[in-house]
Design a protein around this motif. Structure first.
Motif, mmCIF file in Angstrom:
data_model
loop_
_atom_site.group_PDB
_atom_site.id
_atom_site.type_symbol
_atom_site.label_atom_id
_atom_site.label_comp_id
_atom_site.label_asym_id
_atom_site.label_seq_id
_atom_site.Cartn_x
_atom_site.Cartn_y
_atom_site.Cartn_z
ATOM 1 N N LYS A 594 -14.629 -4.975 5.540
ATOM 2 C CA LYS A 594 -15.602 -3.930 5.213
ATOM 3 C C LYS A 594 -16.509 -3.686 6.409
ATOM 4 O O LYS A 594 -16.896 -4.602 7.125
ATOM 5 N N GLY A 595 -16.852 -2.426 6.638
ATOM 6 C CA GLY A 595 -17.726 -2.067 7.751
ATOM 7 C C GLY A 595 -17.260 -0.784 8.398
ATOM 8 O O GLY A 595 -16.194 -0.248 8.080
ATOM 9 N N SER A 596 -18.068 -0.270 9.323
ATOM 10 C CA SER A 596 -17.718 0.945 10.049
ATOM 11 C C SER A 596 -17.280 0.551 11.449
ATOM 12 O O SER A 596 -18.043 -0.091 12.189
ATOM 13 N N TRP A 597 -16.054 0.932 11.807
ATOM 14 C CA TRP A 597 -15.445 0.456 13.053
ATOM 15 C C TRP A 597 -14.959 1.637 13.891
ATOM 16 O O TRP A 597 -14.348 2.567 13.381
ATOM 17 N N PRO A 606 3.439 -4.596 14.249
ATOM 18 C CA PRO A 606 4.865 -4.856 14.469
ATOM 19 C C PRO A 606 5.598 -5.192 13.182
ATOM 20 O O PRO A 606 4.983 -5.473 12.139
ATOM 21 N N GLN A 607 6.905 -5.187 13.264
ATOM 22 C CA GLN A 607 7.754 -5.532 12.127
ATOM 23 C C GLN A 607 7.484 -6.971 11.692
ATOM 24 O O GLN A 607 7.286 -7.868 12.506
ATOM 25 N N GLY A 608 7.438 -7.173 10.369
ATOM 26 C CA GLY A 608 7.206 -8.512 9.835
ATOM 27 C C GLY A 608 5.751 -8.886 9.716
ATOM 28 O O GLY A 608 5.424 -10.005 9.303
ATOM 29 N N THR A 609 4.849 -7.989 10.063
ATOM 30 C CA THR A 609 3.406 -8.247 9.980
ATOM 31 C C THR A 609 2.775 -7.281 8.974
ATOM 32 O O THR A 609 3.126 -6.104 8.941
ATOM 33 N N GLU A 610 1.846 -7.777 8.143
ATOM 34 C CA GLU A 610 1.160 -6.932 7.169
ATOM 35 C C GLU A 610 -0.248 -6.638 7.652
ATOM 36 O O GLU A 610 -0.949 -7.518 8.154
ATOM 37 N N LEU A 611 -0.673 -5.380 7.503
ATOM 38 C CA LEU A 611 -2.054 -5.002 7.793
ATOM 39 C C LEU A 611 -2.749 -4.690 6.477
ATOM 40 O O LEU A 611 -2.274 -3.864 5.686
ATOM 41 N N VAL A 612 -3.902 -5.338 6.238
ATOM 42 C CA VAL A 612 -4.705 -5.110 5.035
ATOM 43 C C VAL A 612 -6.053 -4.540 5.444
ATOM 44 O O VAL A 612 -6.766 -5.123 6.268
ATOM 45 N N ILE A 613 -6.394 -3.368 4.880
ATOM 46 C CA ILE A 613 -7.699 -2.757 5.116
ATOM 47 C C ILE A 613 -8.513 -2.944 3.837
ATOM 48 O O ILE A 613 -8.149 -2.423 2.771
ATOM 49 N N GLU A 614 -9.593 -3.688 3.929
ATOM 50 C CA GLU A 614 -10.355 -4.064 2.754
ATOM 51 C C GLU A 614 -11.295 -2.956 2.303
ATOM 52 O O GLU A 614 -11.609 -2.025 3.058
ATOM 53 N N ALA A 615 -11.771 -3.063 1.051
ATOM 54 C CA ALA A 615 -12.664 -2.065 0.457
ATOM 55 C C ALA A 615 -13.913 -1.900 1.307
ATOM 56 O O ALA A 615 -14.460 -2.880 1.840
ATOM 57 N N GLY A 616 -14.348 -0.642 1.432
ATOM 58 C CA GLY A 616 -15.574 -0.367 2.169
ATOM 59 C C GLY A 616 -15.378 -0.217 3.663
ATOM 60 O O GLY A 616 -16.357 0.014 4.387
#
Length: 892
Positions: A594-597, A606-616
C-alpha cells in the motif's frame, strides 16, 4: 504422361477381373525390361504413381507394389473428391509452358527470374473465381508430368475452402497422406502446433483432365485465423548447407514482403521478428525468449520420435512469428519419412541450441514420453491407420503404387532423448569456406533436382542460362553484380527506391564489369550502398539497368532489412530502479505494498514469478513505461482501498499492462487502469491498453478509463470471468476478445470510440455471454460478433450508438430482453465481411428498438430474426460500409 492411368480407366471392370493375372504378368514383364534399361522417363512416371526407385535394391519392393496396384486402383474411388477447373488464356499459358520446359531442362527453378503471375479463372465449389497463378517449386519434379505445381492467389477478396492463397500440386510432391498423419499426432499430443490445410481435388486445366491434385495452404492470414492465431509473419531459412552452419550464419527471409510493408502493424511485427532473430544469431536472447517453449518442444519431440531429418534441415525450416507472444514457432513443412537410429535434432545447430534450454527441453521430454506411451498402447498406430485408409481410398485411384506409411519409430531411444544435448559454442560464425572450383564442370541431370545446394551453387546454376545476375548481400549493405557473359557488361544505373521516399542514386556514372570466358564462382563486382552506418535503412528495392550482349536489361532486387538485436532484459534492473517492490526470499514472489509509488522504467515480471499488488497501492508510471508479466499478476484492491495504475503526470500517458502466457489464472479486484496508450517495448507493440494473452483472468469491479490504445481491454486465447466491468472514455474499442471464452456480468461502457470507429464489445472466434450491461454513447457498434463467434446477450440497455448489434462472418448472436434507443444507422445487422467464414445469424427476442434509422438489415445469405419475424435479406456493399461510418480508427 498418364499412360497407365488412362489404360486402367479404359478397361471394363468385367474384363479386368477375368484377365487380371494375365494382364499383371504382361505389365510386369514390360516394366521390368524397361527398368533394366534404366529409362529415366519411366522412373519419373513410376514416381508420379507413388513409388520412387533410387537404387537397384528398390526393385524387389517395386515388384510387390506392382502386383498390388490393380487391386488398389480397382477398389479406389474419387467420388468424394471435388472438381476444379482452371482456365488460363493462351498467351499466358504459353509463357508458363516455356518456363516449365526450361525448368525441366535446367533441373532447378531459381528464385531469381521465377515465373510471373498471370491471370486466370477458377471454377470450384459451385462458384467462379478470378485468380492469379504462377509456377511454383524449386526442383524439376514439380514439372516432370502434366501436373505442374502452381501458386494461386484468389482475387477480389474471395476465397476457396477458406483459403485465399494456396498451392496446387501433384500429391506425390507433397508426400500425401503423410502431412495428415503427422497432424493427427499433434492432436493426440494436444499441442497447438501450427499446421497447413490440404485438400484433394480433381483438376481440369484448359479443358484437359489432369486428375488428382492437392490444394496446399500457403503462407497467408487465413492460415493463422483458421487456427485461432493472431496475424503474424512467416519466414524461411535461407541456408542450404544447414548442418555445418553456426547460429551466426543463419539468415531468415519473410514471405510476402511487399504486403508486409504496406501495413504499419505488420511492418512493426516484421521488424520485431528480425530483431529477435538477430538476438538468436548473436547470443543475446535465450531459446525460450526467442521460441515458444510449448510448441517447439512438442514439434522437436515428434521429429526425433520418427527420425524426421528433412523438416529441420535449413531450406525446409518454416517459422511463424507470433506478434503477441513475440516468439517464433516451427511450422511443419516437409513430411518425408526418416531414418531411425539417431535423434536428428542433435545433428543440427539450431535445434541443439533450442534443446539446451531447460524449459524447452522439459516440454520436449514430456512429449517424447507421451509419444512412447501412446505407441506402446497402440493408440498412435490405430489412429494413423484409420486416417490413412480414408486418404488412400481416393489416392490409389491415381497413385496405385503408393504404399502405407512406415510407422516405425525411435521409441527405443527414449533414454537418449531424455539426455540434454551437449552444446558447444554456436554463436561464432563459421570459418570462410574453401575456395570453390573456378568453373562448373558438370550439368545437373537428376530429374529429382539438386541435393544440398548452396547459395553459390544457386547463383552459378542461374548464370549457366542467364548472362547477368544482380543480388543484394544478406546484410543489405552491398550491391553485387555477377556475369557469365564473354563480353563486357555495362552497369548503366542503380537506384535505391525506399518506400514512400524519392529514389536515391547508387551509381553516379556507368560502370564496366569485364567479360568472363567461363562460369566463374564468386566472381563479380561489388558496389557498397551508401547510407546511415553503411546499411540500407527502411524497406524498398533497388532498380536499375545493365547493358549485356548488346541488349539493355532492367533489374529490381530487394535487400534483406538489417535490424539490430534487442537489448537483453534483466528483471533485476526493475528492482534496482523501484526499491518499493519487495522480493521474497526465493525471488518467486514480488509484492508492491500500500502507498503511492513513482515507477521508474518498466516493471518486468519473469516467467515463474508472481507479482502481487496490495490494496491501497497507487502506481504512477513515467511516459512510455509498461508492466509486462510472464508470471501470475494479482491485484488485491478492495471497495474502500482501490488499486490505481495511471500516468505519473495528469494529464499524461503511459504504455499499459500485458500478461503473456501465464499458466495460472490472474485475479484482479477493485483495480483502476488509466491513461494507457498500448504496450510498446523494444519493438513489441500490442494494441490493447491492457492485454491478456494465453493467460486466464478473473476481474471484479475493475475500471478502465481514458485509454488511447486500439482496445482498452484485449483478451486473446484466454478464459475470462468478469464482474462489474466499467470502460469509459476509450479512443477506440472498449472490450475486445479474440479466440477466447467467458462472460461479463454487470457493468457499463460509456463514451467509446472518440477518434472514429470504436465498438463497446468486439469478439472474434469467441464464445461469450453478456448480461446486465449499460452501453451508452458508442461511436460504432454496441455489440460486434465476428469470425464464428457465439455471443449470448441479455438485459442490455443500449443507447446513442452508431449500430446496435452486429453478427458477421459465420457468427451467431442471440440478443434478448434488451432495449436499443437512439441509433444513428441500423439497430440490428447480419452480414459477411470476410468471405472465408460464410453467412451470419442474429436472433433478437423481446428487443425494443426506438429512434433508429432502420430497425434491422441483413445481407443475402445471412439470416436475421427480429422479435419472431424473419427480415428479408438484400444485397449490401460491405466494403463501402467499412470505408464510411464503420471505418476503424486503427490507432496502433
Amino acid at each position: 504422361m498418364l499412360i497407365l492411368d488412362r489404360a486402367l480407366e479404359s478397361i471394363p471392370a468385367s474384363l479386368f477381373r477375368r484377365f487380371r493375372l494375365q494382364w499383371l504378368g504382361l505389365l510386369s514383364v514390360g516394366l521390368a525390361l524397361t527398368l533394366v534399361a534404366n529409362a529415366l522417363p519411366v522412373k519419373r512416371y513410376i514416381a508420379q504413381l507413388g513409388f520412387n526407385i533410387s537404387s537397384a535394391s528398390d526393385l524387389g519392393s517395386f515388384g510387390w507394389r506392382l502386383l498390388e496396384a490393380p487391386g488398389k486402383w480397382y477398389n479406389a474411388s474419387d467420388a468424394d473428391v471435388p472438381s476444379l477447373r482452371l482456365d488460363i488464356k493462351f498467351k499466358h499459358f504459353s509463357k508458363l509452358q516455356q518456363r516449365a520446359r526450361q525448368i525441366r531442362e535446367f533441373g532447378l527453378n531459381t528464385q531469381v527470374g521465377r515465373s510471373q503471375w498471370v491471370r486466370a479463372k477458377l471454377n470450384a465449389d459451385g462458384k467462379q473465381l478470378r485468380v492469379k497463378v504462377r509456377l511454383q517449386g524449386i526442383f524439376s519434379d514439380h514439372f516432370a508430368t502434366d501436373k505442374w505445381s502452381f501458386a494461386v492467389k484468389v482475387r477480389n477478396g474471395k476465397s476457396l475452402y477458406g483459403m485465399r492463397r494456396f498451392g496446387l500440386k501433384s500429391p506425390i510432391t507433397r508426400k500425401l497422406p503423410n502431412p495428415l498423419l503427422w497432424q493427427e499426432v499433434y492432436q493426440l499430443l494436444d499441442v497447438p502446433v501450427l499446421t497447413r490445410r490440404f485438400r484433394p481435388v480433381n483438376v481440369t486445366l484448359n479443358g484437359k483432365h489432369l486428375g488428382l491434385m492437392v490444394i496446399e495452404e500457403r503462407w497467408a492470414k487465413e492460415l493463422v485465423e483458421s487456427q485461432e492465431r493472431p496475424e503474424g509473419v512467416f519466414f524461411k531459412l535461407l541456408t542450404m548447407r544447414f548442418p555445418e552452419a553456426k547460429l551466426a550464419d543463419l539468415q531468415i527471409s519473410p514471405y510476402a514482403l511487399g504486403k508486409l510493408v504496406e501495413s504499419a502493424t505488420q511492418s512493426a511485427t516484421l521488424a520485431l521478428a528480425q530483431r529477435t532473430w538477430e538476438g538468436v544469431r548473436h547470443g543475446q536472447v535465450s531459446p525460450r525468449q526467442a521460441f515458444d517453449p510449448e510448441t517447439t518442444g512438442a514439434y522437436l519431440a515428434l521429429v526425433d520420435f520418427w527420425g524426421l531429418y528433412h523438416p529441420i534441415t535449413g531450406h525446409n525450416v518454416r517459422l511463424y512469428f507470433d506478434p503477441l507472444a513475440a516468439r517464433f514457432e516451427f511450422v511443419p513443412y516437409d513430411y518425408a519419412e526418416g531414418k531411425l537410429g539417431s535423434l536428428p535434432t542433435r545433428r543440427i545447430v539450431l535445434t541443439s541450441w533450442l534443446l539446451a534450454d531447460p524449459v524447452i527441453f522439459g516440454h520436449y521430454t514430456s512429449n517424447f514420453r507421451k509419444l512412447v506411451r501412446l505407441d506402446q498402447r497402440g493408440t498412435i498406430t490405430a489412429r494413423l491407420r484409420t486416417v490413412e485408409r480414408t486418404q488412400l481410398a481416393y489416392l490409389h485411384r491415381q497413385l496405385p503404387l503408393l504404399g502405407t506409411a512406415d510407422l516405425a519409430n525411435n521409441a527405443s531411444l527414449l533414454k537418449l532423448a531424455l539426455t540434454p544435448p551437449k552444446l558447444t559454442d554456436t554463436r561464432v560464425a563459421s570459418a570462410a569456406p574453401k575456395p570453390p572450383a573456378k568453373t562448373i564442370t558438370t550439368r545437373f541431370k537428376s530429374w529429382l533436382g539438386v541435393r544440398s545446394v548452396s547459395p553459390t551453387d544457386f547463383r552459378n546454376l542461374w548464370l549457366i542460362r542467364n548472362p547477368i545476375l544482380v543480388e543484394v548481400n544478406a546484410a543489405g549493405t552491398q550491391l553485387n553484380f555477377f556475369s557469365s557473359s564473354e563480353t563486357d557488361v555495362q552497369i548503366l544505373s542503380a537506384k535505391w527506391h525506399p518506400n514512400g521516399r524519392p529514389p536515391m542514386p547508387l551509381l553516379h556514372r556507368p560502370l564496366l564489369l569485364p567479360g568472363r570466358h567461363s562460369y566463374q564462382l564468386d566472381a563479380g563486382f561489388n558496389y557498397p550502398i551508401p547510407g546511415t552506418d553503411g546499411t540500407v535503412s527502411g524497406v524498398g528495392e533497388i532498380r536499375g539497368t545493365v547493358l549485356v550482349d548488346g541488349s539493355t536489361r532492367a533489374f529490381a532486387v530487394r535487400p534483406i532489412r538489417k535490424s539490430p538485436a534487442p537489448t537483453a532484459v534483466d528483471p533485476a534492473h526493475t528492482l534496482q530502479r523501484n526499491p518499493f517492490i519487495s522480493p521474497s526470499a526465493t525471488g518467486r514472489l514480488l509484492t508492491i505494498p500500500k502507498g503511492s509509488w513513482a515507477v521508474d522504467g518498466d516493471i518486468l515480471v519473469p516467467q515463474g514469478t508472481e507479482l502481487v499488488i496490495e490494496a491501497g497501492a497507487t502506481l504512477r508510471f513515467e511516459p512510455g513505461a509498461v508492466l509486462i508479466s510472464r508470471g501470475q499478476l494479482t491485484i488485491q484492491g478492495t471497495a474502500d482501498e482501490r488499486v490505481l495504475l495511471a500516468a505519473r503526470e495528469s494529464p499524461g500517458t503511459w504504455g499499459g499492462v500485458a500478461v503473456v502466457r501465464v499458466p495460472t489464472r490472474s485475479v484482479w479486484s477493485h483495480a483502476t487502469i488509466e491513461d494507457t496508450t498500448g504496450v510498446k517495448h523494444q519493438g513489441w507493440n500490442l494494441r490493447g491498453g491492457t492485454t491478456f494473452y494465453r493467460s486466464d483472468v478473473r476481474l471484479r469491479s475493475c475500471r478502465f478509463r481514458k485509454n488511447l490504445a486500439e482496445d482498452a481491454l484485449n483478451i486473446v486465447h484466454s478464459d475470462f470471468e468478469i464482474y462489474d466491468l466499467s470502460i469509459a472514455d476509450a479512443a477506440s474499442d472498449g472490450f475486445d476478445a479474440d479466440f477466447s471464452s467467458g462472460f461479463i456480468h454487470g457493468g457499463e461502457f460509456v463514451r467509446i470510440g472518440a477518434t472514429g470507429g470504436g465498438d463497446a464489445i468486439d469478439v472474434s472466434g469467441t464464445v461469450m455471454t453478456a448480461r446486465d450491461l449499460r452501453i451508452h454513447q458508442i461511436n460504432d457498434k454496441a455489440l460486434s460478433a465476428g469470425e464464428r463467434s457465439r455471443l449470448e446477450a441479455s438485459r442490455l440497455s443500449i443507447s446513442h450508438v452508431g449500430t446496435g448489434a452486429v453478427s458477421k462472418d459465420g457468427s451467431k448472436l442471440w440478443l434478448q430482453d434488451s432495449t436499443i434507443h437512439a441509433v444513428s444507422m441500423v439497430a440490428l445487422m447480419a452480414y459477411v465481411k470476410k468471405d472465408t467464414y460464410g453467412p451470419a445469424q442474429l436472433t433478437a427476442t423481446n428487443v425494443r428498438v426506438k429512434g433508429a434509422t432502420r430497425a434491422a438489415l441483413t445481407q443475402t445469405g445471412s439470416t436475421l430474426a427480429y422479435n419472431g419475424r424473419q427480415i428479408p435479406p438484400q444485397e449490401l456493399d460491405i466494403d463501402q460500409l467499412y470505408k464510411t461510418y464503420m471505418k476503424s480508427s486503427r490507432l496502433n
